[in-house]
Scaffold this active site. Structure first.
Site, mmCIF file in Angstrom:
data_model
loop_
_atom_site.group_PDB
_atom_site.id
_atom_site.type_symbol
_atom_site.label_atom_id
_atom_site.label_comp_id
_atom_site.label_asym_id
_atom_site.label_seq_id
_atom_site.Cartn_x
_atom_site.Cartn_y
_atom_site.Cartn_z
ATOM 1 N N LYS A 60 24.865 -14.812 -25.083
ATOM 2 C CA LYS A 60 25.605 -15.650 -26.125
ATOM 3 C C LYS A 60 26.479 -14.819 -27.546
ATOM 4 C CE LYS A 60 23.596 -19.070 -29.712
ATOM 5 N NZ LYS A 60 22.733 -20.407 -30.096
ATOM 6 N N SER A 135 22.056 -24.861 -29.537
ATOM 7 C CA SER A 135 23.816 -24.290 -29.469
ATOM 8 C C SER A 135 24.309 -23.921 -28.371
ATOM 9 C CB SER A 135 23.686 -23.700 -31.054
ATOM 10 O OG SER A 135 23.383 -21.858 -30.523
ATOM 11 N N SER A 159 17.893 -24.649 -30.366
ATOM 12 C CA SER A 159 19.203 -24.289 -28.795
ATOM 13 C C SER A 159 19.251 -23.305 -27.635
ATOM 14 C CB SER A 159 20.158 -22.945 -29.999
ATOM 15 O OG SER A 159 20.717 -24.368 -30.697
HETATM 16 N N1 GLN Z 1 20.940 -28.247 -33.341
HETATM 17 C C1 GLN Z 1 20.035 -26.867 -34.492
HETATM 18 C C2 GLN Z 1 20.543 -26.732 -35.474
HETATM 19 O O1 GLN Z 1 22.160 -27.310 -35.379
HETATM 20 C C3 GLN Z 1 18.816 -26.057 -34.381
HETATM 21 C C4 GLN Z 1 19.901 -24.806 -33.855
HETATM 22 C C5 GLN Z 1 19.123 -23.945 -33.291
HETATM 23 O O2 GLN Z 1 18.326 -23.331 -32.379
HETATM 24 N N2 GLN Z 1 20.579 -22.885 -33.381
HETATM 25 O O3 GLN Z 1 20.561 -26.251 -36.531
#
Ligand code: GLN
Length: 445
Positions: A60, A135, A159
């Site tokens: 990532k 994400s 994510s």
């Molecule tokens: N969807 C969550 C957010 O937008 C989690 C994001 C993540 O785990 N990086 O913060």
């Protein structure tokens, strides 16, 4: 020539499919990759190769890899080339994992669908018209699409687990503090953890075993016990299982997901003759229902703080001038919460609620070995479909509690609904990854 052959087949797949699916943002040069693959093959032949020899790894782009772009899928850092390896990358390389390139993701890991990337949405390899989840969208999709063996992502509120469910792969959010965050670009430093994606529990566990453990460069990281990977073949059969569904959370979701997970759970229990799971006591759930409301004030505040270094002087562009709307919302929200006249009220309230949730989980895991629950309350939406901010935030209602409590949690594929993969989430107490992995192995079998 195991690694070389494998690498070539992955590169071929990427050439065929990446334009359409938008999974990788950057690949290392083919020449460099081939040379390194040959070196690893030579080590394997000599019997001196590391534990990840033979694994091709995607990363990532919020994790620093020397010489590659840590863009965070943002215009802010689009030309930022890492000058060092994150600790997890150092460990992967030391064990002869072959890093192939940087995957797509939501901008600065802010999102649940993969659509907030400044470089276009990543698509779901199983159904390209759908989101892959986020994400860490590209890292999950890359494994699902057969573009690498394993990958690394980060999980702040779901994510890793959310895209694992939508793409049909295994993903692990380790215990907070068990993996070094050195070299990870923060979303929310008190919640972020780096973790693995893989096609099976064993590979995910192996990669996690390589990256876990104390690192002097991350003061909150701690040493943990080496996994007994051989036990994944013959996992123990005694588990006290807790179970949760939509109704117990009072969350609206696609009822078919509840049923699919329950059926799979029943199957596992029947097949391995396990003790019947108990539904969690309602009193334990009061706070969990507010997971999303507790999470965002913390994320906004810590993200605001973490992004002050992107002022356009030292790295990349000034973030406020170059980011997308979701990232800007978090920065403005964080600026508001931290205004002096509020005296930090909302942040501190959220931290107190977080602490209470940690205690709730401690109590739960005094009685239970593992907790089984859904990952995302609904099936993935169509890319570009209008959904409200609240709906998008609600995707993480089942995954956020593990981050707030700091416990470990993972996703294993549970089957499909209308050809769309759906995962089951398994949680265990802090530093109880071994138990969680063994239970996950039963699901896999
Ligand atoms: N969807 C969550 C957010 O937008 C989690 C994001 C993540 O785990 N990086 O913060």
């Amino acid at each position: 020539m195991v690694v070389l052959e494998k690498l070539k087949s992955y590169l071929k797949k990427i050439k065929e499919k990446n334009k359409e699916l938008n999974i990788f943002l950057e690949l290392r040069s083919e020449k460099e990759l081939i040379e390194e693959a040959k070196e690893i093959d030579a080590k394997i032949k000599k019997g001196v190769a590391g534990r990840l020899a033979g694994y091709v790894v995607g990363v990532k782009p919020n994790i620093n890899v020397l010489g590659l772009k840590a863009s965070c899928a943002s215009k802010t850092l689009e030309n930022y080339e890492s000058t060092y390896d994150a600790e997890v990358i150092r460990r992967v390389k030391k064990e002869d994992g072959l890093i192939i390139g940087m995957t797509n993701c939501d901008e600065f890991a802010s999102g649940s669908s993969g659509e907030t990337s400044a470089f276009g949405p990543c698509k779901n390899p199983k159904k390209p018209e759908l989101i892959p989840g986020g994400s860490s969208s590209g890292s999950a999709a890359a494994v699902a699409a057969g573009m690498c063996d394993v990958s690394l992502g980060s999980d702040t509120g779901g994510s890793i687990r959310n895209p694992s469910s939508h793409c049909g792969v295994v993903g692990i959010k380790p215990t907070y503090g068990s993996v070094s965050r050195h070299g990870l670009i923060d979303l929310s430093m008190s919640l972020d953890q780096i973790g693995p994606f893989a096609n099976n529990v064993y590979d995910a566990a192996l990669l996690l075993d390589v990256i876990r453990g104390k690192d002097e460069k991350d003061s909150i990281s701690v040493e943990s016990k080496k996994f007994e990977l051989e036990n994944l073949e013959k996992p123990r059969k005694k588990f006290k299982i807790g179970y949760l569904d939509f109704e117990s959370f009072s969350v609206k979701g696609d009822e078919r997901i509840n049923r699919l997970i329950k059926d799979r759970l029943d199957e596992v229990i029947g097949k391995f003759n396990l003790e019947v799971p108990t539904k969690l006591d309602k009193s334990k759930l009061d706070l969990m229902k507010f997971a999303v409301q507790i999470y965002y004030p913390i994320v906004y505040t810590e993200f605001f703080s973490g992004t002050r270094k992107f002022d356009g002087r030292r790295y990349g562009k000034k973030i406020e001038d170059s980011c997308g709307p979701e990232v800007l919302r978090r920065i403005l929200g964080g600026a508001e919460i931290t205004r002096a006249e509020h005296d930090g009220r909302n942040y501190h309230l959220a931290l107190r609620a977080k602490k209470s949730l940690e205690i709730t989980f401690r109590e739960i895991f005094q009685e239970k070995d593992v907790l089984v629950l859904p990952v995302v309350p609904r099936l993935p939406h169509k890319i570009g479909e209008e959904i409200s901010v609240e709906e998008m935030y609600a995707y993480d209602v089942f995954t956020i509690p593990a981050n707030l409590a700091g416990v470990c949690s993972m996703v294993v594929p549970a089957g499909e609904i209308e050809g769309i993969p759906v995962g089951v989430q398994i949680m265990a107490d802090k530093f109880n990854e071994q138990k969680m992995l063994e239970f996950a192995s039963l699901f896999e079998k």
